[in-house]
Write an enzyme that holds these catalytic residues in place. Structure first.
Site, PDB file in Angstrom:
ATOM      1  N   SER A   1       1.880  -9.745  -0.895  1.00 48.99           N
ATOM      2  CA  SER A   1       1.522  -8.326  -0.754  1.00 48.99           C
ATOM      3  C   SER A   1       1.884  -7.711   0.588  1.00 48.99           C
ATOM      4  CB  SER A   1       0.028  -8.139  -1.026  1.00 48.99           C
ATOM      5  OG  SER A   1      -0.753  -8.968  -0.180  1.00 48.99           O
TER       6      SER A   1
ATOM      7  N   LYS B   1       0.811  -1.229   0.000  1.00 49.24           N
ATOM      8  CA  LYS B   1       0.000   0.000   0.000  1.00 49.24           C
ATOM      9  C   LYS B   1       0.845   1.280   0.000  1.00 49.24           C
ATOM     10  CE  LYS B   1      -4.470  -1.539   1.711  1.00 49.24           C
ATOM     11  NZ  LYS B   1      -4.268  -2.947   2.138  1.00 49.24           N
TER      12      LYS B   1
ATOM     13  N   GLU C   1     -10.490   6.850   4.260  1.00 44.64           N
ATOM     14  CA  GLU C   1     -11.118   5.879   5.141  1.00 44.64           C
ATOM     15  C   GLU C   1     -10.113   4.764   5.388  1.00 44.64           C
ATOM     16  OE1 GLU C   1     -11.148   5.889   1.940  1.00 44.64           O
ATOM     17  OE2 GLU C   1     -10.709   3.786   1.475  1.00 44.64           O
TER      18      GLU C   1
HETATM   19  C1  LIG Z   1      -5.057  -4.068   1.796  1.00 46.03           C
HETATM   20  C2  LIG Z   1      -4.305  -5.289   1.522  1.00 46.03           C
HETATM   21  C3  LIG Z   1      -4.682  -6.177   0.485  1.00 46.03           C
HETATM   22  C4  LIG Z   1      -5.932  -6.008  -0.333  1.00 46.03           C
HETATM   23  O1  LIG Z   1      -5.962  -4.877  -1.138  1.00 46.03           O
HETATM   24  P1  LIG Z   1      -5.806  -4.937  -2.723  1.00 46.03           P
HETATM   25  O2  LIG Z   1      -6.203  -3.581  -3.146  1.00 46.03           O
HETATM   26  O3  LIG Z   1      -6.717  -6.006  -3.234  1.00 46.03           O
HETATM   27  O4  LIG Z   1      -4.399  -5.242  -3.002  1.00 46.03           O
HETATM   28  C5  LIG Z   1      -3.883  -7.275   0.218  1.00 46.03           C
HETATM   29  N1  LIG Z   1      -2.773  -7.523   0.948  1.00 46.03           N
HETATM   30  C6  LIG Z   1      -2.394  -6.712   1.961  1.00 46.03           C
HETATM   31  C7  LIG Z   1      -1.170  -7.066   2.729  1.00 46.03           C
HETATM   32  C8  LIG Z   1      -3.139  -5.573   2.279  1.00 46.03           C
HETATM   33  O5  LIG Z   1      -2.753  -4.778   3.291  1.00 46.03           O
END
Ligand SMILES: *Cc1c(COP(=O)(O)O)cnc(C)c1O
Length: 401
Positions: free
Chosen positions: A385, A95, A117
């Site tokens: 992610s 993010k 938000e």
């Molecule tokens: C917020 C988040 C997601 C989901 O958000 P996407 O917009 O679908 O990428 C996935 N993995 C992590 C670690 C997150 O913090």
């Protein structure tokens, strides 16, 4: 890397549409404000100074490029599994990539503040971090139920200097937080910019957030080619709103040999209404929070209740790019249940020494299942992610070790 190559390949038309998905805001009070953001966005993608500053922060603040790791133990049952390590970024997830972009843009537009938000607090923390870095004020709206649940993230945002606005209306969770944040934004359009946390919402947000996240895929493609040779057979990512997935997919969209696979949260099972968040698998077309997409809905079109063990994935809608990739058949959308997610979380922790976020564990779960169906010459690249530090206490309430 030439900056033009960062442009997403799936670009919406002038009205922000990709097929029937996406679209511009209709709310009269916001038309001008979002047009200003869009105009700013169109400028910065050709602004060498802006791009140089973004690259400097990606390298020296976030710690890019994040490596690609070959998970050899997990690869013993079939196909080779590779991980793009977005969990190693400063703040622990992908993010931060779009938050730095959004705050840099807000600054360029002369704004003094960013507003957003947050659900579980991940977007709030990343945005508060980018705002602290770049000297802007930050206002985060969060439901009271989420505030009670997500204490460490609430503390982080406060320490980083963000102003936290508790939202007690309705269920006191993400949807009410979005409404509250937008209402506040409308009262301070001149001095502030709304900063969305995924590839959702009206234009230009899906395209803009995808642009800032596409660094992930472009890095991954170049790294894979130079370190392992050729291209992976499948690129895999979990899908909440869809930002980490589209960030990875973008660079591979015009490589027909590479399958693009998004993994949705099946929660307690697709047959249990309200207990999953498999938007692309079971959602219907409509308009949610200012844009068109598939979303999980009741008979009357109101957004349905959703659930996932990973709070970053429990959103009833999904970004227009993914709806479009599904319609055109270029993207394939699979599922992983809460249970599969927990199993993958533990396996990656114990067999590779990496504690993944529960969100990312969905992508790992699919890869583990898929690897068994394929031979050892096939290669799967998973977007890891985020890291799982935020999830450890919660996981221990779900399993006994
Ligand atoms: C917020 C988040 C997601 C989901 O958000 P996407 O917009 O679908 O990428 C996935 N993995 C992590 C670690 C997150 O913090």
């Amino acid at each position: 890397m030439a900056q033009e190559s960062l442009n997403p390949f799936i670009t919406p038309d002038q009205n922000g549409n990709l097929g029937k998905h996406g679209g511009k805001i209709q709310h009269p009070a916001l038309v001008t404000a979002l047009a200003e953001i869009e105009e700013g966005f169109r400028k910065i993608i050709h602004d060498e100074e802006f791009i140089a500053e973004m690259k400097r922060l990606q390298a020296t603040f976030v710690g890019r490029p994040s490596p690609i790791y070959h998970a050899r133990t997990l690869s013993q049952s079939g196909a080779q599994i590779f991980l793009k390590r977005e969990d190693l970024n400063h703040t622990g997830a992908h993010k931060i990539n779009h938050c730095i972009g959004e705050v840099l843009l807000a600054k360029k537009l002369g704004k003094k503040k960013v507003i957003a938000e947050t659900g579980a607090g991940q977007h709030g923390v990343a945005l508060a971090t980018a705002a602290a870095l770049l000297g802007l004020a930050c206002e985060i709206h969060m439901g009271v139920v989420d505030i009670a649940k997500e204490h460490p993230n609430v503390s982080r945002m406060k320490i980083l200097g963000a102003k936290l606005v508790p939202v007690s209306e309705g269920a006191g969770t993400l949807k009410e937080a979005v409404d509250s944040a937008f209402a506040s934004y409308m009262e301070q359009l001149d001095e502030s910019m709304f900063a969305i946390g995924s590839v959702v919402g009206p234009a230009p947000y899906p395209e803009m957030v995808a642009y800032f996240q596409s660094i992930v895929g472009h890095e991954a493609k170049a790294q894979f080619e130079s370190q392992y040779g050729g291209l992976p057979d499948e690129v895999i990512a979990c899908v909440g709103g869809g930002s980490n997935a589209i960030g990875l997919f973008n660079a591979f969209i015009d490589e027909p040999s590479v399958d693009l696979v998004g993994v949705e949260p099946a929660g307690e099972g697709l047959d249990k209404a309200g207990r999953h968040a498999a938007t692309l698998s079971l959602g219907k077309f409509g308009n949610i929070q200012g844009f068109n997409c598939y979303y999980l809905q009741e008979e009357d079109g109101t957004p349905a209740e959703v659930h996932s063990i990973a709070s970053g994935l429990d959103y009833p809608g999904v970004g227009p790019q993914h709806c479009y990739l599904k319609d055109t058949g270029r993207g394939r959308y699979e599922i992983a249940t809460d249970k599969e997610c927990l199993d993958a979380f533990l396996r990656l922790s114990r067999e590779e020494g990496i504690i993944p976020a529960l969100e990312s564990s969905h992508a790992v779960a699919y890869a583990l299942r898929r690897a068994k169906e394929l031979g050892p010459e096939k290669r799967l690249l998973v977007n890891l992610s985020g890291r799982g530090d935020k999830d450890i206490d919660f996981v221990l309430t779900k399993i006994t070790l």
